[in-house]
Design a protein around this motif. Sequence first.
Motif, PDB file in Angstrom:
ATOM      1  N   GLU A 110      -7.810 -25.549 -17.967  1.00  8.39           N
ATOM      2  CA  GLU A 110      -7.157 -24.488 -17.185  1.00  8.39           C
ATOM      3  C   GLU A 110      -7.448 -24.695 -15.705  1.00  8.39           C
ATOM      4  O   GLU A 110      -8.564 -25.066 -15.322  1.00  8.39           O
ATOM      5  CB  GLU A 110      -7.678 -23.110 -17.621  1.00  8.39           C
ATOM      6  CG  GLU A 110      -7.089 -21.966 -16.823  1.00  8.39           C
ATOM      7  CD  GLU A 110      -7.768 -20.632 -17.118  1.00  8.39           C
ATOM      8  OE1 GLU A 110      -7.078 -19.605 -17.070  1.00  8.39           O
ATOM      9  OE2 GLU A 110      -8.988 -20.627 -17.371  1.00  8.39           O
ATOM     10  N   ASP A 112      -7.307 -22.350 -12.382  1.00  7.87           N
ATOM     11  CA  ASP A 112      -7.196 -20.969 -11.915  1.00  7.87           C
ATOM     12  C   ASP A 112      -7.120 -20.997 -10.389  1.00  7.87           C
ATOM     13  O   ASP A 112      -8.145 -21.017  -9.700  1.00  7.87           O
ATOM     14  CB  ASP A 112      -8.412 -20.169 -12.397  1.00  7.87           C
ATOM     15  CG  ASP A 112      -8.346 -18.692 -12.012  1.00  7.87           C
ATOM     16  OD1 ASP A 112      -7.504 -18.323 -11.180  1.00  7.87           O
ATOM     17  OD2 ASP A 112      -9.160 -17.909 -12.543  1.00  7.87           O
ATOM     18  N   ARG A 119     -11.324 -25.209 -15.489  1.00  9.87           N
ATOM     19  CA  ARG A 119     -12.128 -25.436 -16.687  1.00  9.87           C
ATOM     20  C   ARG A 119     -11.742 -26.793 -17.259  1.00  9.87           C
ATOM     21  O   ARG A 119     -10.567 -27.067 -17.504  1.00  9.87           O
ATOM     22  CB  ARG A 119     -11.880 -24.345 -17.735  1.00  9.87           C
ATOM     23  CG  ARG A 119     -12.526 -23.029 -17.390  1.00  9.87           C
ATOM     24  CD  ARG A 119     -12.552 -22.086 -18.578  1.00  9.87           C
ATOM     25  NE  ARG A 119     -11.227 -21.720 -19.034  1.00  9.87           N
ATOM     26  CZ  ARG A 119     -10.775 -21.898 -20.277  1.00  9.87           C
ATOM     27  NH1 ARG A 119     -11.556 -22.468 -21.198  1.00  9.87           N
ATOM     28  NH2 ARG A 119      -9.558 -21.505 -20.604  1.00  9.87           N
ATOM     29  N   THR A 222     -16.844 -25.266 -15.966  1.00 11.63           N
ATOM     30  CA  THR A 222     -15.999 -24.583 -14.986  1.00 11.63           C
ATOM     31  C   THR A 222     -16.456 -24.990 -13.597  1.00 11.63           C
ATOM     32  O   THR A 222     -17.607 -24.754 -13.218  1.00 11.63           O
ATOM     33  CB  THR A 222     -16.089 -23.052 -15.131  1.00 11.63           C
ATOM     34  OG1 THR A 222     -15.741 -22.684 -16.468  1.00 11.63           O
ATOM     35  CG2 THR A 222     -15.133 -22.363 -14.168  1.00 11.63           C
TER      36      THR A 222
END
Length: 497
Positions: A110, A112, A119, A222
């Motif tokens: 991911e 963001d 991530r 992350t």
Amino acid sequence: MKMPQPDSGLIARRSKIAQDLRELIGDDAVLDDESERRPYESDGLAAYRALPLVVVLPDSTAQVQQILKYCSAQHVKLVPRGSGTSLSGGALPVEDAVLMSVARMSRIVEIDLENRTARVQPGVANVRITEAVKEHGLCFMPDPSSQAISSIGGNVAENSGGVHCLKYGVTSSHIVGVEAVLPDGEIVRMGGAYAGAVDGELDLCAALIGSEGLLAVMTEITVRLTPAPPAARVVSLGFRSVEEASRCVGAIIASGVIPAGLEFMDRRVIDAVSSMLGEQHPPSVEAILLCELDGISTEVDALIEHVQSIAQTFSPVDIRVSSSDAERERLWKGRKVAFGAMGKIARDVYVTDGTIPRSKLPDVLQRIDTLSKQYGLAYANCFHAGDGNLHPMVLFDSAKPGDLEKVEQFGADILKACVDFGGVLTGEHGVGVEKRDLMSYQFSDVDLAQQYRLKLAFDAQEQLNPGKMLPASCGCFRSGPLPSAYYESEHSGITRF
């Protein structure tokens, strides 16, 4: 040296473990044939080798969990591995342990943009993170020289640095949280999903960063994304002597300027790079500093003038300033290919790393030169000068009897010198097996005992990455003896091949 033949008991043990693991995670994820295991016998510290018992290639957190649960129940030790670029033997196999490669766990899960995080799975190559967010004006700032192939999981395990760590910090400054599997198979999440998130009073995420695979297997990370600076330029400064270049480093930092990167290359490295890239420098240049300044354009222009003014105090004989991104990349390319280029002038190259106060650069570089004469071995220097992270390269021929033993002692003496001058044994390569038996030179018995207690808090059965980082002198590995090869050599602890 001829690799010792495994006994019949080890063969039977391998067969059973391989069969059990195939039933758990599938045939194609388990390698037990010698030809399949051979590529994993070494990491970047290629002088030391050992065949792993079995190699497993999980592709998910669930599979990592299954493997660790099995190994815990069967009392099987396990060595985690990323892309294998470790230069301290951190991913070196153990002959009676499973080696787990996370190479198949290579998804960016991911991005963001709102929280400027991503991530990623541990097998993602460092540079891929920046490539994935570049169009949004973002980047992942830590950039080790091996970033094209080194995995983010390995970067976190070793707390890697890179050219830009002087201004922006090493890997630990860019990790927001991790998902990890403990040795007993429990899945935990530490840290948060965004910068500034707090996870209780104890920062256990920080404990995993730099833990070299001794505490848990990280399955998701992350990372913090950083806005790419609007402008960046490089000044290449050529000096007549190593001392002038190293003193210039301290003067630049003392003036209040914090460059994005400040790198050092000596003449031997310059020649190796020149023969590869065709970038020529005056014969009077014995050392080069590459100084990158970034920020808004007007700020960068002012900093360029300021750095050149400081450098003039040390009488540079060659100054080059990038005027375009292409020129900047060309100047940096020499630094990025430096370690590979050394292969053109030496059959074998041993690279170590230690970190010292910047003010001690001239003294330590002089000590290295003295040691070179003492051992009769040539060396080259290419390192992160701005934060005092040395990467001396000792040139040798492993086919020449006695050379590797001299290299080991030479490397150990360099690291001892770093400690003697107020520094530490490592900056970003980690301890692994290379520096393990030198840990007591830097740390007291009390210090080592505390580190050992942390290891046991995560891994009470001492299952993960045995024989790494913590020396036998601190009482480690009480659950059973390691293969004798791990304590055969005074400094490396590994049988030489």
